[in-house]
Design an enzyme around this catalytic site. Structure first.
Site, PDB file in Angstrom:
ATOM      1  CB  VAL A  33      -2.805  -2.076  -5.648  1.00  0.00           C
ATOM      2  CG1 VAL A  33      -3.631  -3.107  -3.927  1.00  0.00           C
ATOM      3  CG2 VAL A  33      -3.660  -0.704  -5.361  1.00  0.00           C
TER       4      VAL A  33
ATOM      5  CE1 TYR B  96      -1.237  -3.814   1.013  1.00  0.00           C
ATOM      6  CE2 TYR B  96      -1.189  -5.453  -0.554  1.00  0.00           C
ATOM      7  CZ  TYR B  96      -1.006  -4.243  -0.274  1.00  0.00           C
ATOM      8  OH  TYR B  96      -0.630  -3.075  -1.057  1.00  0.00           O
TER       9      TYR B  96
ATOM     10  CE1 TYR C 269      -2.745   6.074   1.758  1.00  0.00           C
ATOM     11  CE2 TYR C 269      -4.631   6.073   0.846  1.00  0.00           C
ATOM     12  CZ  TYR C 269      -4.095   5.498   1.533  1.00  0.00           C
ATOM     13  OH  TYR C 269      -3.886   4.411   1.438  1.00  0.00           O
TER      14      TYR C 269
ATOM     15  CE  LYS D  64      -1.062   2.252   2.483  1.00  0.00           C
ATOM     16  NZ  LYS D  64      -1.685   0.686   2.413  1.00  0.00           N
TER      17      LYS D  64
ATOM     18  CB  SER E  35       0.429   0.141  -0.355  1.00  0.00           C
ATOM     19  OG  SER E  35      -0.462   0.396   0.336  1.00  0.00           O
TER      20      SER E  35
HETATM   21  N1  GLN Z   1      -4.494   3.616  -2.534  1.00  0.00           N
HETATM   22  C1  GLN Z   1      -4.868   2.281  -2.785  1.00  0.00           C
HETATM   23  C2  GLN Z   1      -5.846   2.492  -1.022  1.00  0.00           C
HETATM   24  O1  GLN Z   1      -5.439   3.062  -0.922  1.00  0.00           O
HETATM   25  C3  GLN Z   1      -3.119   2.101  -1.949  1.00  0.00           C
HETATM   26  C4  GLN Z   1      -3.215  -0.184  -0.726  1.00  0.00           C
HETATM   27  C5  GLN Z   1      -2.400  -0.622  -1.823  1.00  0.00           C
HETATM   28  O2  GLN Z   1      -1.268  -0.048  -2.979  1.00  0.00           O
HETATM   29  N2  GLN Z   1      -2.800  -1.442  -1.064  1.00  0.00           N
HETATM   30  O3  GLN Z   1      -6.162   1.151  -1.843  1.00  0.00           O
END
Ligand code: GLN
Length: 318
Positions: free
Chosen positions: A268, A250, A198, A76, A73
């Site tokens: 994550v 989050y 993605y 993002k 993430s």
């Molecule tokens: N690739 C992970 C997902 O889509 C990314 C989520 C994350 O890092 N919180 O669930």
């Protein structure tokens, strides 16, 4: 307490980074590596690294700062700056909102109860919608990679094929979010192409030094720490940093804002990018996560760093 008249000395920063790392190591052994993406479950939970890069050009590294890991993430944020650069804030924020959700990063619930558009670009639904917009407006995923090469100052940008395939095979929740948004008219065109991009984006490899470099670029309102060149629009940087404060960690963004007080974004894979405005950028890596999906030792390390150098955005400079 820091003031503008007495900037942090190199020795102070070096000691603070060391103390933060020591604090973080006490939390190793707690938390769990992400296992909903099978390939991520193989990470060594005992790893911890912190890299701090400062405005004066110094770089402080302790621990596993050169271990490559997947951005997840954290990417993002990079996708958002790319989308803002290519399409402008008006078009991006017509597609995704700017409000925190209070839900987990992969929740579907607000798509049904709060209108069709994802509430922000840092939840999975928001990043998938942003990726769809970028691709449907004519950018290729490879354009994003070229942008990253320029931004991070290294080439090539590589992906961890194993993690990409693992997530693609098991990413049914993300697939559900995407098709849900397609049925509501938020996503256009080829949903599988969007999802593939993605998943690839999430598997991009980086290390703590890359994240510190990017954090410092945001801290300097878009100027490249190495060359001084303006890489990002300062207004886009302020938008992104604000969203990092409100949505970057989050559904523990509020608690993190109180305890740490630095714009930050986690993934994550165990990465966290953070910054102190006009001062420094931080990259952290530690793959064992808390129940919200944030690096557990990583967040503790940042908390200590913030305290030691008085980096909370509502402290210092007085
Ligand atoms: N690739 C992970 C997902 O889509 C990314 C989520 C994350 O890092 N919180 O669930």
């Amino acid at each position: 307490m820091q003031s503008k008249e007495s900037p942090m000395s190199e020795e102070q920063i070096r000691q603070a980074v060391e103390a933060a790392y020591q604090q973080g190591t006490q939390w190793l052994g707690q938390g769990n590596v992400a296992n909903y993406i099978p390939a991520l479950a193989k990470a060594d939970p005992k790893q911890l690294g912190i890299c701090v890069q400062t405005l004066s050009g110094h770089c402080y590294e302790v621990g596993d700062t050169r271990v490559p890991f997947t951005m997840q993430s954290v990417a993002k944020v990079l996708l958002l700056v790319f989308a803002l650069k290519e399409l402008g804030a008006e078009r991006v924020f017509a597609k995704v909102g700017v409000e925190p959700t209070g839900d987990s990063f992969n929740s579907i619930v607000k798509l049904e109860t709060k209108g069709h558009h994802p509430l922000n670009p840092f939840i999975n639904a928001g990043a998938i919608a942003t990726m769809n917009l970028v691709l449907e407006e004519g950018n290729a995923f490879s354009d994003f990679l070229v942008f990253l090469e320029e931004l991070l100052g290294r080439s090539p940008i590589e992906m961890e094929e194993r993690v990409y395939r693992s997530e693609k095979e098991t990413g049914d929740l993300n697939r559900s979010l995407a098709y849900f948004m397609k049925s509501d008219g938020v996503l256009q065109g080829d949903v599988e192409r969007t999802l593939d991009a993605y998943f690839r984006m999430c598997s991009i490899l980086c290390d703590a030094r890359d994240l510190a470099h990017f954090g410092l670029m945001l801290a300097q309102d878009g100027h490249d720490p190495r060359t001084g060149k303006l890489m990002l629009d300062p207004y886009d940087c302020s938008l992104v940093k604000t969203l990092m404060v409100t949505c970057g960690m989050y559904d523990s963004s509020g608690e993190f804002a109180i305890k740490v007080g630095m714009p930050a974004k986690s993934g994550v894979g165990g990465g966290i990018v953070a910054l102190a405005q006009g001062k420094l950028g931080v990259g952290i890596f530690s793959p064992a996560l808390d129940e919200k999906g944030n690096s557990l030792a990583g967040a503790k390390t940042l908390e200590r760093l913030s305290q030691a150098l008085d980096l909370h955005y509502f402290k210092g400079s007085h």
